[in-house]
Scaffold this motif. Structure first.
Motif, PDB file in Angstrom:
ATOM      1  N   UNK A 549     -11.874  -9.607  38.294  1.00  0.00           N
ATOM      2  CA  UNK A 549     -11.730  -8.232  37.796  1.00  0.00           C
ATOM      3  C   UNK A 549     -12.432  -8.106  36.450  1.00  0.00           C
ATOM      4  N   UNK A 550     -13.283  -7.143  36.350  1.00  0.00           N
ATOM      5  CA  UNK A 550     -14.023  -6.928  35.105  1.00  0.00           C
ATOM      6  C   UNK A 550     -13.940  -5.461  34.705  1.00  0.00           C
ATOM      7  N   UNK A 573     -16.470   7.607  26.108  1.00  0.00           N
ATOM      8  CA  UNK A 573     -16.595   6.207  26.505  1.00  0.00           C
ATOM      9  C   UNK A 573     -16.909   6.166  28.002  1.00  0.00           C
ATOM     10  N   UNK A 574     -17.827   5.301  28.363  1.00  0.00           N
ATOM     11  CA  UNK A 574     -18.101   5.064  29.778  1.00  0.00           C
ATOM     12  C   UNK A 574     -17.396   3.769  30.180  1.00  0.00           C
ATOM     13  N   UNK A 575     -16.531   3.855  31.196  1.00  0.00           N
ATOM     14  CA  UNK A 575     -15.728   2.711  31.633  1.00  0.00           C
ATOM     15  C   UNK A 575     -16.107   2.378  33.073  1.00  0.00           C
ATOM     16  N   UNK A 576     -16.433   1.114  33.328  1.00  0.00           N
ATOM     17  CA  UNK A 576     -16.789   0.635  34.669  1.00  0.00           C
ATOM     18  C   UNK A 576     -15.826  -0.497  35.034  1.00  0.00           C
ATOM     19  N   UNK A 577     -15.055  -0.300  36.120  1.00  0.00           N
ATOM     20  CA  UNK A 577     -14.092  -1.296  36.609  1.00  0.00           C
ATOM     21  C   UNK A 577     -14.594  -1.861  37.931  1.00  0.00           C
ATOM     22  N   UNK A 587      -3.433   2.401  35.131  1.00  0.00           N
ATOM     23  CA  UNK A 587      -3.331   3.016  33.816  1.00  0.00           C
ATOM     24  C   UNK A 587      -4.398   2.405  32.914  1.00  0.00           C
ATOM     25  N   UNK A 588      -5.257   3.256  32.359  1.00  0.00           N
ATOM     26  CA  UNK A 588      -6.364   2.806  31.488  1.00  0.00           C
ATOM     27  C   UNK A 588      -6.043   3.234  30.063  1.00  0.00           C
ATOM     28  N   UNK A 630      -6.795  -2.586  31.162  1.00  0.00           N
ATOM     29  CA  UNK A 630      -6.433  -2.084  32.491  1.00  0.00           C
ATOM     30  C   UNK A 630      -5.752  -3.217  33.256  1.00  0.00           C
ATOM     31  N   UNK A 631      -4.510  -3.031  33.642  1.00  0.00           N
ATOM     32  CA  UNK A 631      -3.824  -4.009  34.484  1.00  0.00           C
ATOM     33  C   UNK A 631      -3.871  -5.419  33.940  1.00  0.00           C
TER      34      UNK A 631
END
Length: 643
Positions: A549-550, A573-577, A587-588, A630-631
């Motif tokens: 997980x990244x 912010x750009x977030x990539x999971x 929940x972020x 995240x998690x």
């Protein structure tokens, strides 16, 4: 200029101050911000989120849809234990020969063997030994709940061991489970969907154990004081009431309408576990007869045929069983297997080789009936058509190349055969005989060729993960009289789903399976083929591990909010999971150097592959690091720069 909640100008303020701070936005301004295109609740500055009372933190919960049921191969063949050799043998039911053996030290006399998808279990009175069907090695030892000999059942979701006197059911597998059934039990039956049906003999309650369930439910009950037994007709459970002489379907709401059988059934009647062409075989051991009862369409008003009565010789009989089109009886007094068709006509009377102890009769998941010798030295295979073949069970040092054929006979052998005249072969040779002292010696006629049969099970099948793929390897299968032409590999999610298959050449010993879903367990079979057909498959289970997980944070699109957040510093912010659980809410939570809890964050859902990309959390404080959690996973710390 008024900054966002993380501004240095607001740094001295506590959370209490922030909650009371009116800011420079009116409620109308808040509504206009909320309604601006993609900017939603998670994208509001902290003070605005507090003002409108929005909480974005929820517990992560899976939303995956249950997979649809997929193709499942019925377990082929039959395993038998030979305690004197400390070996277990797999009997290929279609080829009627032994094709695999495995060492299991310390087999208890009288042990039976049941099989699941990937393991076999040697079931004794004091221990249960699990061995891998592909590795052919012992994996673990379990302790049974009681020393009673259980009723073994092979079915999807099992196998099961039903301890009838103790009123307990053991489901073998990973993990195994012991499930109380609430009382003394009659013989269990199974329906094609894998449900195990149980009759509490003391109370008459009828119960079921669904595949994968850990608790028994009881939807019906026989009338108080009525004796009887369960069977399956047309794939549906039926209760045979031997007190009222009726048949009734077992439904979710109770017993269906009782249908008279047209004859008197004793309380001691023994009932076959499944019908043969719509007729149920019921043995009356005291009257030495078997009745074939017309049971098709119990929920219809069709005219029923009269019961067919089969008169049996004096003897002691086991409970009847059934193949696809034949009723099978075991005459314990004459040590003979009897088979009948649905019209009551006898098909075969086959003697059983003598062994110490009583033979046992088992119905396999492949719908064949297997008669095990008490010492594990032979198996009789009753095929779907009622034909019988004898398979000797010996170790490799004495193993024969083909089963011993057992010819059909039209009746039970005469218990008192009369004297027989000597045949020409039994007379001693004379000088006038070609083979006598004065005649030439004749060579023995060549043995007739053994017909080809489907190949044996591929040995040592293993599946290992290689990134997002599975690498399957196997050993060569025994040819059984005809060259192996290829191998068929089939795979599907173990919990159910669409199956896929591929064919490999006869020389192949491996295959890479691609296009799999990470984190899902797969059931994989490999079976050899030759001109006689498809052999027994070797089955393995394997899981492609989920990717790591990244979470990655970078600067996203420029944005502005009135005079609270202005270009060129302000942006999302750009977030990539990547690699998270599919279709799951997470929940972020954003953080920064000076204000670790400047924003309560948001909750968003991953896609079917466990990935998510979004822009959120406006920020403009150049020179600070920002990140999200995240998690339990923390992203990179991104240094904020002007746009």
């Amino acid at each position: 200029m008024i900054k966002l909640g993380i501004s240095r100008r607001l740094h001295p303020r506590s959370w209490r101050h922030l909650r009371s701070w009116p800011g420079r936005a009116s409620w109308r301004g808040l509504r206009s911000w909320r309604d601006r295109g993609p900017l939603r609740r998670g994208r509001l500055p902290l003070v605005l989120l507090v003002a409108v009372g929005l909480a974005g933190v929820t517990a992560a919960a899976t939303g995956a849809v249950a997979p649809t049921p997929g193709l499942r191969f019925a377990q082929g063949g039959h395993w038998i234990a030979n305690p004197s050799l400390d070996l277990v043998f797999h009997v290929n039911g279609s080829a009627q020969r032994v094709d695999v053996q495995a060492p299991v030290p310390g087999i208890e006399p009288g042990s039976q063997v049941v099989q699941g998808d990937t393991s076999g279990y040697v079931v004794g009175r004091s221990r249960i030994v699990e061995f891998g069907k592909s590795t052919l090695s012992v994996e673990r030892t379990l302790t049974p709940p009681t020393g009673e000999r259980p009723f073994a059942v092979e079915v999807a979701g099992g196998p099961y061991l039903v301890y009838r006197e103790a009123g307990q059911v053991v489901r073998l597998g990973d993990p195994p489970a012991t499930i109380p059934a609430g009382g003394v039990l009659g013989d269990p039956v199974t329906t094609p969907d894998g449900t195990l049906w149980l009759h509490r003999a003391d109370s008459g309650v009828l119960c079921r154990l669904a595949p994968g369930a850990d608790r028994i439910s009881c939807p019906a009950a026989a009338p108080a004081g009525h004796t009887g037994a369960l069977t399956v007709v047309g794939g549906r459970p039926v209760f045979v009431d031997t007190a009222a002489d009726t048949l009734s379907l077992v439904a979710d709401h109770g017993l269906g309408r009782p249908t008279p059988v047209g004859m008197d059934l004793p309380a001691t009647a023994r009932v076959a576990p499944v019908d043969v062409s719509g007729r149920v075989a019921i043995l009356d051991p005291g009257a030495r007869r078997m009745q074939l009862i017309d049971a098709a369409g119990l929920d219809t008003n069709r005219q029923r045929g009269k019961p067919v009565t089969v008169t049996l010789p004096d003897g002691s009989y086991s409970a009847p069983s059934a193949t696809g089109s034949s009723v099978v009886l075991l005459d314990l007094q004459r040590n003979t297997v009897l088979t009948y068709n649905s019209a009551g006509e006898q098909q075969r009377a086959t003697p059983i080789p003598p062994e110490a102890g009583e033979p046992t009769l088992r119905r396999g998941e492949d719908k064949r009936v297997y008669v095990d010798g008490a010492e594990g030295r032979h198996v009789l295979v009753v095929d779907h058509s009622g034909t019988v073949g004898l398979v000797p069970v010996v170790g490799n040092e004495g193993r024969k190349g083909s089963p011993t054929p057992v010819g059909p006979s039209s009746a039970v052998p005469d218990p008192e055969p009369g004297p027989r005249s000597a045949s020409p072969r039994s007379r001693p040779p004379s000088e006038s005989d070609p083979g006598g002292p004065g005649g030439p010696r004749q060579a023995a006629p060549p043995a007739p060729p053994v017909p080809a049969s489907p190949p044996g099970m591929p040995r040592n099948a293993r599946a290992t993960a290689q990134g997002a793929d599975l690498r399957l390897t196997w050993g060569a299968a025994t040819a059984n009289g005809a060259a192996v032409s290829g191998y068929q590999v089939t795979w599907a999610p173990a919990a159910g789903g669409t199956s896929r298959s591929a064919t490999r050449p006869a020389s192949a010993r491996s295959m890479t399976i691609t296009g799999l879903t990470r984190g899902v367990a797969y059931r994989i079979t490999v079976a050899a083929r030759n001109s006689a057909g498809r052999g027994s498959p070797a089955t393995v289970r394997a899981t492609v591990p989920p990717p790591p997980r990244t979470v990655t944070v970078s600067r996203g699109s420029d944005t502005t909010y009135e005079d609270l957040c202005d270009a060129p510093d302000c942006a999302f912010m750009r977030v990539v999971m990547r690699g998270f659980s599919p279709n799951t809410n997470y929940s972020i939570k954003p953080h920064s150097d000076e204000w670790p809890n400047y924003n309560p964050g948001t909750t968003l859902r991953t896609d079917a592959k466990g990935n998510l990309s979004f822009e959120d959390f406006p920020f403009d404080d150049v020179g600070q690091h920002v990140w999200v959690t995240v998690g339990g996973v923390e992203s990179n710390h991104y240094l904020w720069r002007a746009g």
